[in-house]
Write a protein that holds these residues in place. Structure first.
Motif, PDB file in Angstrom:
ATOM      1  N   GLY A  22       2.538   1.522  -3.502  1.00 29.47           N
ATOM      2  CA  GLY A  22       1.637   1.747  -4.622  1.00 29.47           C
ATOM      3  C   GLY A  22       1.828   0.696  -5.701  1.00 29.47           C
ATOM      4  O   GLY A  22       2.716  -0.165  -5.623  1.00 29.47           O
ATOM      5  N   ARG A  23       1.014   0.780  -6.735  1.00 29.22           N
ATOM      6  CA  ARG A  23       1.084  -0.214  -7.802  1.00 29.22           C
ATOM      7  C   ARG A  23       2.423  -0.177  -8.523  1.00 29.22           C
ATOM      8  O   ARG A  23       3.074  -1.218  -8.727  1.00 29.22           O
ATOM      9  N   ARG A  43       0.832  -1.210   0.000  1.00 28.52           N
ATOM     10  CA  ARG A  43       0.000   0.000   0.000  1.00 28.52           C
ATOM     11  C   ARG A  43       0.863   1.254   0.000  1.00 28.52           C
ATOM     12  O   ARG A  43       0.540   2.240  -0.669  1.00 28.52           O
ATOM     13  N   ALA A  44       1.949   1.212   0.762  1.00 25.75           N
ATOM     14  CA  ALA A  44       2.830   2.380   0.797  1.00 25.75           C
ATOM     15  C   ALA A  44       3.569   2.564  -0.528  1.00 25.75           C
ATOM     16  O   ALA A  44       3.770   3.691  -0.992  1.00 25.75           O
ATOM     17  N   GLN A  91      -0.902  -5.471  -5.992  1.00 23.77           N
ATOM     18  CA  GLN A  91       0.327  -5.607  -5.199  1.00 23.77           C
ATOM     19  C   GLN A  91       0.458  -7.022  -4.623  1.00 23.77           C
ATOM     20  O   GLN A  91       1.558  -7.594  -4.603  1.00 23.77           O
ATOM     21  N   ARG A  92      -0.650  -7.575  -4.174  1.00 23.14           N
ATOM     22  CA  ARG A  92      -0.635  -8.923  -3.603  1.00 23.14           C
ATOM     23  C   ARG A  92      -0.203  -9.941  -4.655  1.00 23.14           C
ATOM     24  O   ARG A  92       0.562 -10.873  -4.363  1.00 23.14           O
TER      25      ARG A  92
END
Length: 613
Positions: A27-28, A24-25, A113-114
């Motif tokens: 980003g994509r 999340r930090a 991201q996952r």
């Protein structure tokens, strides 16, 4: 060089941790940057190591000792030789292409991201497996790729079909892994060590248990590399996103079993019985799974059954003691199968996630890059002389023809017949998807995929054509050109041409002939279309069987024995005894006095009787 060896698996692991924990930090863009950078570093290091190995430098040593107990040392170590170095290059190159491709394919997915974290972790797991110098690390990598494949197949976890598919893969692989860990346990019991070098050195003196060890290890390979009858999980793995389908089928999980048997060659060479089993299982898988591909209409499932069939080829090579040919085909298959999967994914993107080939057609003009790269992969898969798949596939056919162990004749006939079948189902897919009249929604016309999708296709198509020319030492002739010339006059080439011609006649133009043939074949076609009924058989035997067993244990064990006899039964006994005792509790003083006098009289009578006796 040890630092470089460590860099190969740890770079993808670092990318997986960063994308997974800090996605999340980051980003994509940050997530795909760190994971792609990690796999790129791993690929470059693998190329350096491969070049070093070709110069004659190898390594077999311990990196970290975990524990020592009872004279048995459990450690992390690397074995770097030509086999492992080649696998490192193949795994990291295909993984790198899949990572880049994923940017385009998963662009709109909320789990972006996952997904990058998972596929990078998948790469790390496979690298730990192929670089291992002992059975403990092999088992770690073996189980790690199984775990991450479970997460990736069920990546879209809100879909019931995806959850069913990853559970199916997990359970079937547990069956195989039971045999695998049993084989490792037998190795430890008989050899007192898990180190490859020590086990291989001592094996000739302990020939008696080697067959059992090899068969147990091969059960694990049957599960991981989806060989008959543990093949049922692989087609359902298509429920995951297409990039992971390509990675599983081309370079990671399903190749683990092939690699393991090749690595265990010193053991398998001591057991003709084990090699015969391997040979026959491979022949069955190659031919009969290829036939299933002829009946499928989901483009990803056609490629999935193609993978099963090609893994059967590799398994036949292992059984014929042609370990180099098996790994050669593993390498060429990784390239052309990645092209086919990623090309299928490009088509799926263009058609807004449509996978049914009956709703495709006419895509050649709209998607030229996808078409030509897909065609090159198809030609290589069909085994046309000059393309990479030809060199490795014909080497396997020749090895099967010259094998002398029991089952060799059957396996040879299977792989020979499979040449026609492979060409037919591969070009059936080409003609249905790219040729003929368009059958897709005209209101949503397709378009060529973006560069992040097409560039990996081009880069994978190149070795799909050229890889065979670069690995001439695997071939049973003096040069690659001699092998091509020999191939042009051999039976497999003409069988491949016949398969392509049959596909063209049946599918290049709209025709009712395929339907009429299916109706004429009747029950035979139905059996093949239903995948020989294995899904239904296993659902009835294991699924329904487990439910029947569970119901029986519930009713007979839980309700009748535990609840009825032990719990409620003991309560009823206490209640019955209490009811008997309660009869004496009347609450009337005269009754209590009478009972007291009766008791005193009985006691005195007993004392007197004892005294006089």
């Amino acid at each position: 060089m040890k630092t470089l060896y460590l860099l190969v698996p740890l770079a993808p692991l670092a990318g997986a941790i960063l994308a997974g924990l800090f996605g999340r930090a980051l980003g994509r863009a940050g997530a795909h940057t760190v994971t792609i950078l990690g796999v790129l570093v791993s690929f470059l290091a693998s190329c350096w190591i491969f070049a070093d190995v070709l110069e004659g430098n190898t390594f077999n040593g311990t990196v970290y000792t975990w524990l020592t107990s009872g004279g048995v040392t459990l450690e992390i170590g690397f074995l770097i030789d030509r086999l492992s170095a080649l696998m490192m290059v193949v795994v990291t190159f295909v993984s790198l292409m899949v990572h880049v491709y994923t940017i385009g394919y998963m662009a709109e997915d909320p789990g972006y991201q996952r997904f990058f974290s998972y596929i990078s972790l998948f790469t790390f797991s496979m690298l730990m497996l192929v670089m291992a110098n002992n059975f403990l690390q092999l088992f770690f990598g073996w189980e790690a790729v199984g775990l991450v494949s479970y997460l990736l197949i069920g990546f879209w976890y809100t879909r019931p079909t995806a959850i069913h598919a990853n559970l199916k893969a997990f359970l079937v692989n547990r069956v195989g892994d039971f045999g695998f860990i049993l084989g490792i346990a037998l190795v430890l019991a008989y050899f007192g060590s898990l180190d490859y070098a020590q086990v291989f050195a001592e094996a000739p003196a302990l020939a008696a248990p080697v067959t059992l060890i090899c068969l147990a290890l091969f059960v694990g390979a049957m599960g991981k590399s989806a060989q008959f009858p543990l093949h049922v999980w692989l087609p359902d793995s298509m429920e995951g996103p297409t990039p992971i389908s390509a990675l599983i089928h081309a370079a990671t999980m399903v190749t683990a079993g092939i690699f393991m048997v090749a690595r265990m060659a010193p053991l398998y060479e001591l057991s003709a019985t084990a090699r015969s089993v391997v040979l026959v299982i491979g022949g069955i898988t190659a031919l009969f799974m290829g036939l299933v591909a002829l009946t499928q209409y989901d483009i990803k499932r056609v490629v999935a059954y193609s993978t099963l069939s090609q893994l059967g080829y590799m398994t036949v090579a292992l059984g014929a003691s042609a370990y180099s040919a098996a790994i050669f085909h593993l390498m060429t298959h990784a390239f052309f199968k990645a092209v086919l999967f990623l090309g299928a994914g490009s088509v799926i993107i263009a058609l807004h996630h449509e996978q049914d080939m009956r709703r495709m057609g006419g895509l050649k003009a709209a998607m030229p890059v996808t078409y030509w790269t897909f065609l090159l992969g198809a030609i290589s898969s069909a085994g046309i002389p000059g393309f990479a798949g030809f060199f490795s596939k014909d080497a396997i056919i020749e090895a099967a023809r010259h094998a002398t162990i029991p089952g060799a004749g059957f396996a040879y006939l299977c792989v020979l017949a499979c040449v026609f079948v492979t060409a037919a189902y591969t070009f059936r897919m080409v003609f249905m998807a790219f040729h003929g009249a368009p059958r897709y929604d005209a209101h949503r016309p397709p378009h060529e995929s973006p560069a992040v999708v097409t560039v990996p296709l081009v880069l994978l198509a190149i070795p799909s054509v050229l890889a065979g020319w670069l690995v001439g030492r695997f071939l049973p002739v003096d040069s690659a050109w001699d092998f091509v010339v020999h191939g042009l006059v051999s039976l497999p080439f003409w069988l491949a041409l016949a398969g392509i011609a049959a596909a063209a006649i049946l599918y290049r133009r709209p025709s009712s002939l395929p339907k009429r043939i299916a109706m004429r074949l009747g029950p035979l076609y139905a059996v093949v279309e239903r995948k020989y009924g294995f899904d239904e058989l296993y659902a009835w035997l294991f699924g329904a069987g487990a439910r029947v067993l569970g119901t029986g244990l519930w009713k007979a064990g839980d309700q009748t024995f535990i609840d009825g006899l032990m719990v409620n039964g003991s309560a009823r006994v206490v209640g019955w005894f209490s009811g008997i005792v309660r009869l004496a509790q009347t609450g009337i003083l005269n009754t209590y006095a009478f009972l007291m006098l009766f008791g005193i009289l009985a006691g005195v009578t007993w004392v007197i009787w004892r005294f006089w006796s």
